[in-house]
Design a protein around this motif. Sequence first.
Motif, short mmCIF file in Angstrom:
data_model
loop_
_atom_site.label_atom_id
_atom_site.label_comp_id
_atom_site.label_asym_id
_atom_site.label_seq_id
_atom_site.Cartn_x
_atom_site.Cartn_y
_atom_site.Cartn_z
N VAL A 1 0.85 -1.20 0.00
CA VAL A 1 0.00 0.00 0.00
C VAL A 1 0.88 1.24 0.00
O VAL A 1 1.83 1.36 0.79
N GLU A 2 0.57 2.18 -0.87
CA GLU A 2 1.31 3.44 -0.94
C GLU A 2 0.85 4.36 0.19
O GLU A 2 -0.31 4.79 0.24
N MET A 3 1.75 4.63 1.14
CA MET A 3 1.39 5.44 2.31
C MET A 3 1.72 6.91 2.12
O MET A 3 1.20 7.78 2.81
N GLY A 4 2.61 7.21 1.18
CA GLY A 4 3.02 8.61 1.02
C GLY A 4 4.18 8.93 1.94
O GLY A 4 4.29 8.40 3.05
N ILE A 5 5.05 9.83 1.49
CA ILE A 5 6.23 10.22 2.27
C ILE A 5 5.88 11.41 3.16
O ILE A 5 5.25 12.37 2.72
N ILE A 6 6.28 11.33 4.43
CA ILE A 6 6.04 12.44 5.34
C ILE A 6 7.14 13.47 5.16
O ILE A 6 8.33 13.15 5.23
N HIS A 7 6.76 14.71 4.90
CA HIS A 7 7.70 15.82 4.82
C HIS A 7 7.52 16.73 6.03
O HIS A 7 6.39 16.97 6.46
N ALA A 8 8.65 17.20 6.55
CA ALA A 8 8.58 18.06 7.74
C ALA A 8 7.75 19.32 7.49
O ALA A 8 7.11 19.85 8.39
N GLY A 9 7.74 19.78 6.23
CA GLY A 9 7.00 20.99 5.90
C GLY A 9 5.51 20.88 6.11
O GLY A 9 4.81 21.89 6.26
N GLU A 10 4.98 19.63 6.14
CA GLU A 10 3.55 19.43 6.32
C GLU A 10 3.09 19.84 7.72
O GLU A 10 1.91 20.11 7.93
N PHE A 11 4.03 19.86 8.67
CA PHE A 11 3.66 20.18 10.04
C PHE A 11 3.95 21.65 10.41
O PHE A 11 3.48 22.13 11.43
N MET A 12 4.72 22.34 9.57
CA MET A 12 5.27 23.64 9.97
C MET A 12 4.20 24.69 10.28
O MET A 12 4.22 25.31 11.35
N ARG A 13 3.27 24.90 9.35
CA ARG A 13 2.29 25.97 9.55
C ARG A 13 1.46 25.73 10.81
O ARG A 13 1.16 26.65 11.56
N ARG A 14 1.09 24.46 11.05
CA ARG A 14 0.28 24.14 12.22
C ARG A 14 1.07 24.33 13.51
O ARG A 14 0.56 24.91 14.49
N PHE A 15 2.31 23.86 13.54
CA PHE A 15 3.14 24.01 14.73
C PHE A 15 3.43 25.49 15.01
O PHE A 15 3.40 25.93 16.17
N CYS A 16 3.74 26.23 13.96
CA CYS A 16 4.02 27.67 14.12
C CYS A 16 2.80 28.42 14.62
O CYS A 16 2.91 29.35 15.44
N SER A 17 1.63 28.01 14.15
CA SER A 17 0.40 28.63 14.60
C SER A 17 0.17 28.37 16.08
O SER A 17 -0.29 29.24 16.82
N ASN A 18 0.50 27.16 16.53
CA ASN A 18 0.35 26.82 17.95
C ASN A 18 1.23 27.70 18.84
O ASN A 18 0.90 27.97 20.00
N LEU A 19 2.37 28.15 18.29
CA LEU A 19 3.30 28.99 19.04
C LEU A 19 3.01 30.48 18.87
O LEU A 19 3.63 31.31 19.53
N GLY A 20 2.07 30.83 17.96
CA GLY A 20 1.74 32.24 17.74
C GLY A 20 2.85 33.00 17.03
O GLY A 20 3.04 34.20 17.30
N MET A 21 3.58 32.36 16.13
CA MET A 21 4.67 33.01 15.40
C MET A 21 4.12 33.91 14.30
O MET A 21 3.05 33.63 13.73
N ASN A 22 4.84 34.97 13.99
CA ASN A 22 4.38 35.90 12.94
C ASN A 22 4.63 35.32 11.55
O ASN A 22 5.34 34.32 11.40
N ASN A 23 4.07 35.97 10.52
CA ASN A 23 4.15 35.45 9.15
C ASN A 23 5.58 35.34 8.64
O ASN A 23 5.93 34.41 7.92
N GLN A 24 6.41 36.31 9.02
CA GLN A 24 7.80 36.31 8.55
C GLN A 24 8.54 35.10 9.12
O GLN A 24 9.31 34.43 8.41
N ALA A 25 8.33 34.82 10.40
CA ALA A 25 8.98 33.67 11.03
C ALA A 25 8.48 32.36 10.45
O ALA A 25 9.25 31.42 10.25
N VAL A 26 7.18 32.30 10.17
CA VAL A 26 6.60 31.09 9.57
C VAL A 26 7.20 30.83 8.19
O VAL A 26 7.57 29.70 7.85
N LYS A 27 7.32 31.90 7.40
CA LYS A 27 7.91 31.77 6.06
C LYS A 27 9.36 31.30 6.14
O LYS A 27 9.78 30.42 5.39
N ALA A 28 10.12 31.85 7.08
CA ALA A 28 11.52 31.44 7.25
C ALA A 28 11.61 29.98 7.69
O ALA A 28 12.48 29.23 7.22
N ALA A 29 10.70 29.56 8.57
CA ALA A 29 10.70 28.17 9.04
C ALA A 29 10.39 27.21 7.90
O ALA A 29 11.01 26.15 7.78
N GLN A 30 9.44 27.58 7.05
CA GLN A 30 9.08 26.72 5.92
C GLN A 30 10.23 26.59 4.92
O GLN A 30 10.50 25.50 4.41
#
Length: 312
Positions: free
Chosen positions: A202-231
């Motif tokens: 069964v093809e499960m798909g590859i997990i990329h760290a970028g899939e979690f970034m926006r959600r994790f950054c949102s949980n920390l209340g980071m600004n847009n510039q920091a989120v963009k840099a993290a991505q």
Amino acid sequence: MYDAFCSDCKRETEVVSDHSAGDTVCTECGLVLESHSIDETSEWRTFANESADNDPVRVGGPSNPLLTDGGLSTVIAKSNGTSGEFLSSSLGRWQNRGSNPDRGLIMAFKTIATMSDRLGLVATIKDRANEIYKRVEDQKSSRGRNQDALLAACLYIACRQEGKSRTVKEICSVANGATKKEIGRAKEYIVKQLGLENGQSVEMGIIHAGEFMRRFCSNLGMNNQAVKAAQESVKKSEEFDIRRSPISIAAAVIYIITQLSDDKKPLKEIPVATGVAEGTIRNSYKDLYPHVSKIIPSWYAKEEDLKNLCCP
């Protein structure tokens, strides 16, 4: 909110829909991507039984191809228009005597829908999870297994296949008491069963760290510039041989970005937002540190700022 291509930003950005004006707006540059869009939802709201006999609904529910009757069966209701305990009605008694072969499926689909809503997942993931569960159920081999873990595992696999991964801990938080270990076993069982059905893995798909970034950054209340840099940083980190899980890399990158920003976050806050243990973040940070000058965007931090990062 959802992602769409912005002609001004020249990339996929997060957009928000203003239903009152019918506008779709880019959250980063404010460009109106679509105006006067047609709202296809109902023009009323029904609150429980408040509508009495004055129900404005003009059509039935949507069809479901996964059910035997397409989900379009008739339910006999009380005289006041509500469904439920209608055993006093002779028609209701006759309906109760008849067995619904899809009763178990309907309850499972409702549970999956509830978990999806609590995680904020889109309808395509919910539909994929329903399809996976139906395929497993058709094999008649899941009897006696933990149903909550099985449904949670279906949702986890659907997220992976749709490229919107969720951590097992996030799935576990909405799984009605199923543990991470039980969900893991259920996932292995489903993958094995689907593999036997198709005769291939069964093809499960590859997990990329970028899939979690926006959600994790949102949980920390980071600004847009920091989120963009993290991505950008986590995408760059994939070019290096860092033998850590994507979730651990995402957490470590977020920690580095916060240390380079004006709004520094203590390390103890990162595990709360990401679900990654503090020790794991330290070890991942240690692996990322030698490459930090190539990972962090030059527009976000200068060479002097990178030298001020604490040495692991």
